[in-house]
Write a protein that holds these residues in place. Sequence first.
Motif, PDB file in Angstrom:
ATOM      1  N   LYS A   1      -2.249 -16.182  -4.187  1.00 41.52           N
ATOM      2  CA  LYS A   1      -1.345 -15.093  -4.716  1.00 41.52           C
ATOM      3  C   LYS A   1      -2.623 -14.038  -5.784  1.00 41.52           C
ATOM      4  O   LYS A   1      -3.411 -15.436  -6.419  1.00 41.52           O
ATOM      5  CB  LYS A   1      -0.242 -15.347  -5.511  1.00 41.52           C
TER       6      LYS A   1
ATOM      7  N   ALA B   1      -4.302  -5.696  -2.739  1.00 37.73           N
ATOM      8  CA  ALA B   1      -2.610  -7.251  -2.134  1.00 37.73           C
ATOM      9  C   ALA B   1      -1.860  -6.034  -0.787  1.00 37.73           C
ATOM     10  O   ALA B   1      -1.555  -7.097  -0.037  1.00 37.73           O
ATOM     11  CB  ALA B   1      -2.068  -7.022  -3.068  1.00 37.73           C
ATOM     12  N   GLU B   2      -1.752  -5.132  -0.727  1.00 37.52           N
ATOM     13  CA  GLU B   2      -0.760  -4.474   0.107  1.00 37.52           C
ATOM     14  C   GLU B   2      -1.579  -4.826   1.316  1.00 37.52           C
ATOM     15  O   GLU B   2      -1.102  -5.041   2.627  1.00 37.52           O
ATOM     16  CB  GLU B   2      -0.534  -3.130   0.554  1.00 37.52           C
TER      17      GLU B   2
ATOM     18  N   ASN C   1      -1.917  -8.581   2.497  1.00 36.17           N
ATOM     19  CA  ASN C   1      -0.328  -9.003   2.484  1.00 36.17           C
ATOM     20  C   ASN C   1      -1.260  -9.878   1.974  1.00 36.17           C
ATOM     21  O   ASN C   1       0.120 -11.422   2.463  1.00 36.17           O
ATOM     22  CB  ASN C   1       0.081  -9.533   3.790  1.00 36.17           C
TER      23      ASN C   1
ATOM     24  N   ALA D   1       0.720 -11.923  -1.819  1.00 39.77           N
ATOM     25  CA  ALA D   1       2.094 -11.942  -3.295  1.00 39.77           C
ATOM     26  C   ALA D   1       0.968 -11.337  -4.407  1.00 39.77           C
ATOM     27  O   ALA D   1      -0.244 -12.048  -4.073  1.00 39.77           O
ATOM     28  CB  ALA D   1       2.022 -13.204  -3.499  1.00 39.77           C
TER      29      ALA D   1
ATOM     30  N   ILE E   1       1.675 -11.098  -9.086  1.00 37.52           N
ATOM     31  CA  ILE E   1       2.757 -11.470  -9.591  1.00 37.52           C
ATOM     32  C   ILE E   1       1.811 -10.644 -11.350  1.00 37.52           C
ATOM     33  O   ILE E   1       0.996 -10.831 -12.021  1.00 37.52           O
ATOM     34  CB  ILE E   1       2.743 -12.832 -10.079  1.00 37.52           C
TER      35      ILE E   1
ATOM     36  N   ASN F   1       5.935  -4.270  -0.909  1.00 39.54           N
ATOM     37  CA  ASN F   1       7.215  -5.581  -1.152  1.00 39.54           C
ATOM     38  C   ASN F   1       5.870  -6.740  -1.446  1.00 39.54           C
ATOM     39  O   ASN F   1       4.687  -6.078  -1.605  1.00 39.54           O
ATOM     40  CB  ASN F   1       7.439  -6.316   1.059  1.00 39.54           C
ATOM     41  N   GLY F   2       6.158  -7.745  -2.076  1.00 40.42           N
ATOM     42  CA  GLY F   2       5.331  -8.638  -2.410  1.00 40.42           C
ATOM     43  C   GLY F   2       4.643  -8.454  -4.208  1.00 40.42           C
ATOM     44  O   GLY F   2       4.043  -9.399  -4.295  1.00 40.42           O
ATOM     45  N   VAL F   3       5.225  -7.520  -4.355  1.00 40.11           N
ATOM     46  CA  VAL F   3       4.349  -7.166  -6.135  1.00 40.11           C
ATOM     47  C   VAL F   3       5.712  -7.499  -6.447  1.00 40.11           C
ATOM     48  O   VAL F   3       7.017  -6.904  -6.723  1.00 40.11           O
ATOM     49  CB  VAL F   3       4.076  -5.582  -6.490  1.00 40.11           C
ATOM     50  N   GLN F   4       5.182  -8.498  -8.133  1.00 37.66           N
ATOM     51  CA  GLN F   4       6.765  -8.226  -9.205  1.00 37.66           C
ATOM     52  C   GLN F   4       5.972  -8.908 -10.025  1.00 37.66           C
ATOM     53  O   GLN F   4       4.793  -8.294 -10.316  1.00 37.66           O
ATOM     54  CB  GLN F   4       7.052 -10.062  -8.209  1.00 37.66           C
TER      55      GLN F   4
ATOM     56  N   ASN G   1       2.836 -20.278 -13.687  1.00 31.06           N
ATOM     57  CA  ASN G   1       3.092 -19.576 -12.043  1.00 31.06           C
ATOM     58  C   ASN G   1       1.964 -19.876 -11.293  1.00 31.06           C
ATOM     59  O   ASN G   1       2.041 -19.554  -9.948  1.00 31.06           O
ATOM     60  CB  ASN G   1       3.002 -18.258 -12.171  1.00 31.06           C
TER      61      ASN G   1
ATOM     62  N   ASP H   1      -5.161 -19.820  -6.317  1.00 29.92           N
ATOM     63  CA  ASP H   1      -4.550 -18.711  -6.953  1.00 29.92           C
ATOM     64  C   ASP H   1      -5.764 -18.349  -7.650  1.00 29.92           C
ATOM     65  O   ASP H   1      -6.153 -18.230  -8.557  1.00 29.92           O
ATOM     66  CB  ASP H   1      -3.220 -18.454  -7.561  1.00 29.92           C
TER      67      ASP H   1
END
Length: 148
Positions: free
Chosen positions: A2, A22-23, A26, A28, A30, A43-46, A64, A69
Motif C-alpha cells: 500500500k 493508485a487507481e 488498484n 490501497a 492511506i 475506493n481504496g483511498v483512506q 500502519n 509498503d
Amino acid sequence: MKILVDADACPNVIKEILFRAAERLNIAMILVANRPLRKPKRNGVQLIQVESGFDVADKVILQNLIAGDLVITADVPLAAEVVAQRGYALNPRGELYTQENVQQRLTMRNFMETLRGSGQMSGGPAPLSKLDQQVFGNALDRFLAKHH
C-alpha cells in the motif's frame, strides 16, 4: 503493498499523481494528516486524521506500515524509520530513500537545521517545479513497475 502519504506537507499536485497511480494499479492508499483534507471518492483511498502534535502523523504511518509498503514523505527522520522497518520512502521530488543514502540525508538535514537554528541560514526548499513533478511521477512509475 500500500501507499502511505505524510499528507500534511505533501503538495496537492503530488497527491493527484498518487491518486491516479493508485487507481490505475488498484493499490490501497492511506493519507495521514492532522487537518481535514480533500480526498477523492475512490475506493481504496483512506484518510486518517490525527491530533496535532509533534510526530503524531509519523507514528500513525509507522503503525500502519508493513514491510514492502511505500511511504511518500519529505520528512527525512520518518524516511529513515520507514527504511529501518523494511519499507520504502519516496520524497515528493522523486528521491527514493534507501539503506545506502538515508543516513547521509539525515546527517545533512540535521546540519542544515543547526545552521537555520543559529541564524546562519533561513528558508526551506524551493517551491515544487513542473520538472520536480515530472521527476516524481517518473520515479513513482519506476518504483511501482518494479514492486507492484
